[in-house]
Design an enzyme around this catalytic site. Structure first.
Site, PDB file in Angstrom:
ATOM      1  N   SER A  37      48.603  85.935  59.268  1.00 61.99           N
ATOM      2  CA  SER A  37      48.980  87.235  58.687  1.00 61.99           C
ATOM      3  C   SER A  37      47.781  88.112  58.366  1.00 61.99           C
ATOM      4  O   SER A  37      47.794  88.876  57.394  1.00 61.99           O
ATOM      5  CB  SER A  37      49.834  87.035  57.416  1.00 61.99           C
TER       6      SER A  37
ATOM      7  N   GLY B 270      46.741  90.404  60.445  1.00 63.14           N
ATOM      8  CA  GLY B 270      46.969  91.705  61.066  1.00 63.14           C
ATOM      9  C   GLY B 270      46.417  91.816  62.477  1.00 63.14           C
ATOM     10  O   GLY B 270      45.935  92.882  62.866  1.00 63.14           O
TER      11      GLY B 270
ATOM     12  N   LEU C 277      48.317  94.609  64.343  1.00 66.36           N
ATOM     13  CA  LEU C 277      47.873  95.961  63.998  1.00 66.36           C
ATOM     14  C   LEU C 277      46.498  96.261  64.584  1.00 66.36           C
ATOM     15  O   LEU C 277      46.250  97.363  65.096  1.00 66.36           O
ATOM     16  CB  LEU C 277      47.820  96.112  62.474  1.00 66.36           C
TER      17      LEU C 277
ATOM     18  N   TYR D 136      63.578  85.295  57.766  1.00 70.85           N
ATOM     19  CA  TYR D 136      62.685  84.658  56.802  1.00 70.85           C
ATOM     20  C   TYR D 136      61.582  83.873  57.517  1.00 70.85           C
ATOM     21  O   TYR D 136      60.490  83.675  56.990  1.00 70.85           O
ATOM     22  CB  TYR D 136      63.463  83.708  55.885  1.00 70.85           C
TER      23      TYR D 136
ATOM     24  N   THR E 120      31.331  83.755  53.402  1.00 69.91           N
ATOM     25  CA  THR E 120      31.319  83.820  54.868  1.00 69.91           C
ATOM     26  C   THR E 120      31.593  82.470  55.522  1.00 69.91           C
ATOM     27  O   THR E 120      31.778  82.402  56.733  1.00 69.91           O
ATOM     28  CB  THR E 120      29.962  84.334  55.377  1.00 69.91           C
TER      29      THR E 120
ATOM     30  N   GLN F  61      32.481  81.241  59.488  1.00 70.23           N
ATOM     31  CA  GLN F  61      31.588  80.373  60.260  1.00 70.23           C
ATOM     32  C   GLN F  61      32.351  79.188  60.850  1.00 70.23           C
ATOM     33  O   GLN F  61      32.186  78.826  62.014  1.00 70.23           O
ATOM     34  CB  GLN F  61      30.451  79.872  59.374  1.00 70.23           C
TER      35      GLN F  61
ATOM     36  N   CYS G  52      73.659  99.621  63.076  1.00 73.34           N
ATOM     37  CA  CYS G  52      74.262  98.401  63.625  1.00 73.34           C
ATOM     38  C   CYS G  52      75.315  97.846  62.660  1.00 73.34           C
ATOM     39  O   CYS G  52      76.379  98.430  62.525  1.00 73.34           O
ATOM     40  CB  CYS G  52      73.183  97.381  63.959  1.00 73.34           C
TER      41      CYS G  52
ATOM     42  N   HIS H  94      69.875 100.715  67.498  1.00 70.35           N
ATOM     43  CA  HIS H  94      68.726 100.599  66.591  1.00 70.35           C
ATOM     44  C   HIS H  94      67.724 101.722  66.871  1.00 70.35           C
ATOM     45  O   HIS H  94      66.751 101.533  67.610  1.00 70.35           O
ATOM     46  CB  HIS H  94      68.047  99.238  66.770  1.00 70.35           C
TER      47      HIS H  94
ATOM     48  N   GLU I 231      65.408 102.832  65.072  1.00 69.64           N
ATOM     49  CA  GLU I 231      64.073 102.573  64.519  1.00 69.64           C
ATOM     50  C   GLU I 231      63.095 102.087  65.581  1.00 69.64           C
ATOM     51  O   GLU I 231      61.878 102.239  65.427  1.00 69.64           O
ATOM     52  CB  GLU I 231      64.149 101.565  63.369  1.00 69.64           C
TER      53      GLU I 231
END
Length: 548
Positions: A14, A16, A19, A54, A188, A192, A381, A507, A509
């Site tokens: 997670s 990203g 993105l 979920y 860091t 590594q 929907c 849909h 969206e």
């Protein structure tokens, strides 16, 4: 030859990657390059279509009917890259393809193994996106380096550079540099270790993108560069964006990522053009109004379950220069506590899709609240199906009206199973899926939004409006605003004499972008803005009178 960029992730999930990959694709497109996007997922499911939100978040549907990972939604919102079923492969699909070849005897009696047969199949899936009209293919590897599930994919992309030539491949590793509050410093070491695991596999990252909640000092960049065997200028900071995900591309440009990629791959590009994107961020940061929208759903507490819906609402907010406060309301809570306490004060109500009986009566109650109080409403929907059930019970007078999905013995099955679904037993990939043509009727709110009668929208459902009841609904003010291409299925319904009460079987969206809000979301948010303005004016007028 087509260039290939591989994006991997390390330390934690997670981070990203989707993105970041989408942002890279957008920046390369803005430089005039032709880009294709792809996601390789390590899970064994053939696709996410049968997975719980979920577990996986929303299922993102493409025009060709593919049920894919939600990261493909980021790809479409950020880029113009055409996406098909070839843009999302899972371990399940890869193994299925290899097993089918083995059953057909294509391996000539050989022992089928992970190397070379599985890895060759993965490489074929990557290779097929490259062509003469494609400059760059960006392939995101799901999961985290070190996961046993992702090892065949990492091995395949290691081999890929041997086939395509190292000069045609670029490896970008997204990692985490955590800040320990107790120690008061960035660490860091996880980065590594993550890069060390990649190097053991045989992959040397060319660029490291470091997710961090704080600025990454030069000393830390130098340390990472030294231990991870990359130049300092190839260590890119990607600071957390609390305000908007649409700031990510600008942040990456600020740290020189696009120029670095162009240089390392030897690409000839145009000057980067981002004026419209900067204007978009300006509108986000400087709204003229503020409104509130309630999203009433079965999975409201899980943000990724309705990811594209939340983004589409934001897109419409940008278009109308409005900041939108979204209230995530669980429909089961409305069943327990009633809509009065949970929905009072919202300027608009949206009921999204879903499956199963749990929470449906709460959705019905929320829709009744919106209809009776003239609150702008958008149903999607299952949200449309619940709107039909509510109207049937409370306006048409069909007591106990329901969907046969929830009550097979209902006396009024106003929502029923699609004819084509009657004899289907398999769950995966068998719904009415993908882009379908619809015809919008004259004199409708939907036509006002779209501005055209012929539309194409993406579907994902098994149940439909029961046409047997269409005349009864029409007589009581529920208008069929759009139907399928052959006029057999109801696609959009509206309530007459309401500021905005529109519900759709598809849909919308999935076709909304930050630079081009979907017409229905735009109309819905515009109606909510108008309601908010009227309420504010009414409150101000009342205050003025009381002061006198």
């Amino acid at each position: 030859m087509t260039k290939h960029i591989f994006v991997t992730g390390g330390v934690v999930s997670s981070l990203g990657k989707g993105l970041t990959s989408a942002s890279i694709g957008m920046l390369l497109e803005r430089r005039g390059l032709r880009v294709r996007m792809q996601k390789l997922d390590p899970y064994i499911n053939v696709d996410p279509g049968t997975m719980s939100p979920y577990q996986h978040g929303e299922v993102y549907v493409l025009d060709d009917g593919s049920e894919t990972d939600l990261d493909l939604g980021h790809y479409e919102r950020f880029t113009n890259s055409p996406l098909t079923r070839r843009c999302n492969y899972t371990t399940g699909q890869i193994y299925l393809r290899v097993i089918e070849k083995e059953r057909r005897g294509e391996f000539l009696g050989k022992t089928v193994q992970v190397i070379p047969h599985i890895t060759n199949e993965i490489k074929n899936c990557i290779r097929q996106l490259g062509s003469e009209d494609v400059d760059v293919v960006i392939t995101e590897i799901g999961g985290t380096v070190g996961d046993i599930e992702s090892q065949p994919f990492l091995e395949a992309i290691r081999q890929f550079s041997l086939d395509a030539g190292k000069e045609n491949c670029l490896y970008i590793h997204l990692t985490l540099v955590p800040f320990l509050k107790v120690a008061g410093e960035l660490k860091t070491k996880p980065t590594q270790h993550s890069v060390g695991q990649l190097r053991q596999i045989g992959i040397q990252p060319d660029i490291l993108i470091c997710r961090t909640e704080r600025e990454l000092p030069t000393a830390e960049k130098e340390k990472i560069a030294l231990f991870c065997n990359v130049p300092v200028d190839s260590v890119i900071e990607e600071r957390d964006k609390d305000f908007s995900i649409y700031e990510v591309p600008l942040s990456l440009v600020e740290h020189g990522l696009d120029s670095l990629i162009v240089k390392k791959l030897g690409l000839n590009t145009n000057t980067l053009e981002l004026d419209d994107w900067r204007d978009l961020i300006h509108r986000l940061r400087n709204p003229e109004t503020e409104i509130s929208i309630a999203v009433v759903g079965k999975y409201a507490e899980h943000k990724d379950a309705y990811k594209s819906i939340y983004e589409a609402i934001d897109h419409a907010g940008m278009e109308h220069h409005s900041q939108i406060r979204i209230g995530r309301i669980q429909s089961e809570e409305i069943e327990r506590e009633g809509p009065e306490r949970l929905l009072a004060g919202f300027d608009g109500i949206l009921v999204p899709g879903g499956f199963g009986e749990r929470g449906t009566e709460g959705k019905v109650d929320a829709i009744r609240w919106a209809r009776k109080r003239n609150i702008p409403f958008l149903g999607i929907c299952l949200g449309m199906q619940c709107a039909v059930i509510e109207f049937a019970r409370n306006v048409v007078g069909l007591e106990a009206a329901n969907s046969t999905e929830f009550d097979k013995d209902t006396p009024h099955p106003v929502i029923c199973l699609l004819d084509e679904q009657q004899n289907i037993t398999d769950k995966g990939g068998t719904m009415r899926l993908g882009s379908q043509q619809s015809h919008v009727r004259l004199g409708t709110r939907a036509l006002e939004c779209y501005g055209q009668q012929e539309i194409s929208e993406r579907h994902r459902h098994r149940y439909e409006f029961n046409n047997v009841y269409q005349q009864q609904f029409d007589a009581h003010g529920l208008v069929v605003a759009a139907t399928s291409e052959n006029d057999s299925l109801v696609e959009i319904i509206e309530v007459a004499n309401h500021p905005f009460f529109v519900a759709v079987q598809f849909h919308p969206e999935f076709k909304s972008k930050p630079t081009a809000a979907h017409p229905l979301f735009s109309g819905f948010v515009q109606a909510a803005v108008r309601r908010s303005s009227r309420e504010s004016y009414s409150a101000e007028s009342t205050t003025d009178i009381s002061n006198r």
